[in-house]
Design a protein around this motif. Structure first.
Motif, PDB file in Angstrom:
ATOM      1  N   LEU A 175       3.047  -0.860  -8.700  1.00  0.00           N
ATOM      2  CA  LEU A 175       3.162  -2.113  -8.422  1.00  0.00           C
ATOM      3  C   LEU A 175       4.001  -1.618  -6.751  1.00  0.00           C
ATOM      4  CD1 LEU A 175       2.533  -4.085 -10.191  1.00  0.00           C
ATOM      5  CD2 LEU A 175       4.604  -4.801 -10.657  1.00  0.00           C
ATOM      6  N   TRP A 176       5.314  -1.187  -6.993  1.00  0.00           N
ATOM      7  CA  TRP A 176       6.017  -1.117  -6.065  1.00  0.00           C
ATOM      8  C   TRP A 176       4.501  -0.832  -4.510  1.00  0.00           C
ATOM      9  CZ3 TRP A 176       6.753   2.377  -1.869  1.00  0.00           C
ATOM     10  CH2 TRP A 176       7.552   1.684  -0.731  1.00  0.00           C
ATOM     11  N   TYR A 177       4.127   0.028  -4.720  1.00  0.00           N
ATOM     12  CA  TYR A 177       3.082   0.871  -3.828  1.00  0.00           C
ATOM     13  C   TYR A 177       2.286  -0.203  -3.871  1.00  0.00           C
ATOM     14  CZ  TYR A 177       4.491   5.743  -2.371  1.00  0.00           C
ATOM     15  OH  TYR A 177       4.817   6.393  -2.467  1.00  0.00           O
ATOM     16  N   ALA A 178       1.692  -1.015  -4.291  1.00  0.00           N
ATOM     17  CA  ALA A 178       0.738  -1.905  -4.370  1.00  0.00           C
ATOM     18  C   ALA A 178       1.062  -3.407  -3.309  1.00  0.00           C
ATOM     19  CB  ALA A 178       0.147  -2.659  -5.853  1.00  0.00           C
ATOM     20  N   GLN A 179       1.932  -3.734  -3.702  1.00  0.00           N
ATOM     21  CA  GLN A 179       3.231  -4.938  -3.584  1.00  0.00           C
ATOM     22  C   GLN A 179       2.822  -4.188  -1.524  1.00  0.00           C
ATOM     23  OE1 GLN A 179       6.820  -5.828  -5.631  1.00  0.00           O
ATOM     24  NE2 GLN A 179       5.518  -7.770  -6.053  1.00  0.00           N
ATOM     25  N   ASN A 180       3.729  -3.586  -1.456  1.00  0.00           N
ATOM     26  CA  ASN A 180       4.514  -3.352  -0.124  1.00  0.00           C
ATOM     27  C   ASN A 180       3.263  -3.301   0.792  1.00  0.00           C
ATOM     28  OD1 ASN A 180       6.060  -1.628   1.791  1.00  0.00           O
ATOM     29  ND2 ASN A 180       5.291  -0.257   1.140  1.00  0.00           N
ATOM     30  N   TYR A 181       1.558  -2.781   0.692  1.00  0.00           N
ATOM     31  CA  TYR A 181       0.540  -1.866   0.554  1.00  0.00           C
ATOM     32  C   TYR A 181       0.096  -3.587   1.442  1.00  0.00           C
ATOM     33  CZ  TYR A 181      -4.100  -0.418   3.101  1.00  0.00           C
ATOM     34  OH  TYR A 181      -4.922  -0.388   3.220  1.00  0.00           O
ATOM     35  N   HIS A 182       0.205  -4.796   0.501  1.00  0.00           N
ATOM     36  CA  HIS A 182      -0.285  -6.512   0.485  1.00  0.00           C
ATOM     37  C   HIS A 182       0.867  -7.041   1.853  1.00  0.00           C
ATOM     38  CE1 HIS A 182       0.189 -10.632  -0.923  1.00  0.00           C
ATOM     39  NE2 HIS A 182      -1.055  -9.739  -0.549  1.00  0.00           N
ATOM     40  N   ARG A 183       2.699  -6.280   1.253  1.00  0.00           N
ATOM     41  CA  ARG A 183       3.166  -7.779   2.390  1.00  0.00           C
ATOM     42  C   ARG A 183       3.244  -6.302   3.908  1.00  0.00           C
ATOM     43  NH1 ARG A 183       7.691  -5.653  -0.020  1.00  0.00           N
ATOM     44  NH2 ARG A 183       7.787  -4.212   1.170  1.00  0.00           N
ATOM     45  N   SER A 184       2.997  -4.756   3.758  1.00  0.00           N
ATOM     46  CA  SER A 184       2.404  -4.592   5.747  1.00  0.00           C
ATOM     47  C   SER A 184       0.891  -4.354   6.307  1.00  0.00           C
ATOM     48  CB  SER A 184       2.816  -2.690   5.391  1.00  0.00           C
ATOM     49  OG  SER A 184       3.971  -2.887   4.487  1.00  0.00           O
ATOM     50  N   PHE A 185      -0.285  -4.233   5.021  1.00  0.00           N
ATOM     51  CA  PHE A 185      -1.136  -4.713   5.780  1.00  0.00           C
ATOM     52  C   PHE A 185      -2.148  -5.581   5.520  1.00  0.00           C
ATOM     53  CE2 PHE A 185       0.214  -0.035   5.119  1.00  0.00           C
ATOM     54  CZ  PHE A 185       0.438   0.331   6.520  1.00  0.00           C
ATOM     55  N   LEU A 186      -2.059  -6.037   4.605  1.00  0.00           N
ATOM     56  CA  LEU A 186      -3.170  -8.081   3.656  1.00  0.00           C
ATOM     57  C   LEU A 186      -3.037  -8.876   4.569  1.00  0.00           C
ATOM     58  CD1 LEU A 186      -4.432  -5.933   0.948  1.00  0.00           C
ATOM     59  CD2 LEU A 186      -4.838  -5.339   2.575  1.00  0.00           C
ATOM     60  N   ARG A 187      -0.880  -8.808   4.361  1.00  0.00           N
ATOM     61  CA  ARG A 187      -1.340 -10.303   5.007  1.00  0.00           C
ATOM     62  C   ARG A 187      -0.632 -10.752   6.074  1.00  0.00           C
ATOM     63  NH1 ARG A 187       4.636 -12.003   1.651  1.00  0.00           N
ATOM     64  NH2 ARG A 187       4.804 -10.984   4.216  1.00  0.00           N
ATOM     65  N   ARG A 188      -0.805  -9.751   6.791  1.00  0.00           N
ATOM     66  CA  ARG A 188      -1.708 -10.107   8.210  1.00  0.00           C
ATOM     67  C   ARG A 188      -2.306 -10.507   9.206  1.00  0.00           C
ATOM     68  NH1 ARG A 188       3.247  -4.737  10.192  1.00  0.00           N
ATOM     69  NH2 ARG A 188       4.259  -5.964   9.386  1.00  0.00           N
TER      70      ARG A 188
ATOM     71  N   ALA B 134      -1.719   4.614   4.328  1.00  0.00           N
ATOM     72  CA  ALA B 134      -0.821   4.366   3.653  1.00  0.00           C
ATOM     73  C   ALA B 134      -1.881   3.887   2.249  1.00  0.00           C
ATOM     74  CB  ALA B 134      -0.278   2.918   3.994  1.00  0.00           C
ATOM     75  N   LEU B 135      -2.689   3.768   1.926  1.00  0.00           N
ATOM     76  CA  LEU B 135      -4.093   3.726   1.432  1.00  0.00           C
ATOM     77  C   LEU B 135      -3.923   4.633   0.549  1.00  0.00           C
ATOM     78  CD1 LEU B 135      -5.921   1.432   0.030  1.00  0.00           C
ATOM     79  CD2 LEU B 135      -7.483   2.606   1.426  1.00  0.00           C
ATOM     80  N   LEU B 136      -4.650   5.872   1.132  1.00  0.00           N
ATOM     81  CA  LEU B 136      -4.027   7.210   0.734  1.00  0.00           C
ATOM     82  C   LEU B 136      -3.601   7.852   0.005  1.00  0.00           C
ATOM     83  CD1 LEU B 136      -6.164   9.022   3.746  1.00  0.00           C
ATOM     84  CD2 LEU B 136      -7.262   8.521   1.433  1.00  0.00           C
ATOM     85  N   GLU B 137      -2.196   7.107   0.681  1.00  0.00           N
ATOM     86  CA  GLU B 137      -1.230   7.461  -0.132  1.00  0.00           C
ATOM     87  C   GLU B 137      -1.062   6.838  -1.619  1.00  0.00           C
ATOM     88  OE1 GLU B 137       3.258   7.138   1.867  1.00  0.00           O
ATOM     89  OE2 GLU B 137       3.886   7.365   0.375  1.00  0.00           O
TER      90      GLU B 137
END
Ligand code: ZN
Length: 193
Positions: A180-193, A141-144
């Protein structure tokens, strides 16, 4: 890959070579359109997202439509018919559909599509997922995200100046919203957990 990523990538890699940007955008979106329709329909009915993916998405009808839209032979058939019809726009539309399908192929694990539908039910079960952390999802996801950012810069700086009919501010707003959506989605999916 996520749908906005397909649009940005197809435009940067395919649109920069063949032009026909509207057809390339439509072809990049089409394979995921049934998923969007299914998701919105079920959300309007009040179905929880987990049930949509684990139950509704798995129904025979929806899988056939989704796999059909991601099918390599069907997109090649479309290109063949478009070629016979002498329609470059349709050829590049189906080429963009094919490019979407090929980009998805290495990034789906248990949710892999039947790439050769309806000829074969073969599915390539990749070790990498673009969303599932159990299968390197965090790295993929980070590479994408980074790839989308790079392609966005290329679109804005190199390609957008050629699109004289499209306001540069609109391109900037759309690309900005996508990243912005990609950054938010990455944060929500992988960083907030
Ligand atoms: Zn897809």
């Amino acid at each position: 890959m996520h749908t906005p990523g397909h649009v940005v990538l197809n435009l940067a890699l395919l649109g920069s070579v063949v032009g026909h940007e509207s057809a390339v955008i439509a072809g990049a979106v089409l394979p995921d359109l049934p998923i969007v329709v299914l998701y919105l329909r079920e959300r309007l009915r009040g179905t929880p997202p987990e049930t949509i993916w684990s139950v509704c998405y798995q129904r025979r009808f929806w899988l056939a439509v989704i796999h059909g839209a991601h099918s390599v032979p069907l997109s090649l058939l479309g290109m063949g018919i478009a070629w016979l019809a002498h329609s470059p726009t349709l050829i590049y539309f189906f080429l963009s559909v094919l490019f979407h399908a090929l980009c998805d192929l290495p990034l789906h694990v248990h949710d892999a599509h039947r790439h050769f539908f309806p000829i074969s039910s073969y599915r390539f079960i990749s070790p990498w997922s673009y969303w599932d952390a159990r299968y390197h999802g965090r790295t993929v996801a980070l590479l994408e995200l980074l790839l989308v950012l790079l392609c966005s810069l290329y679109l804005y700086l190199v390609m957008a100046p050629r699109w004289t009919a499209t306001p540069k501010l609109l391109v900037l707003a759309l690309l900005g919203a996508t990243n912005l959506w990609y950054a938010q989605n990455y944060h929500r999916s992988f960083l907030r957990r």
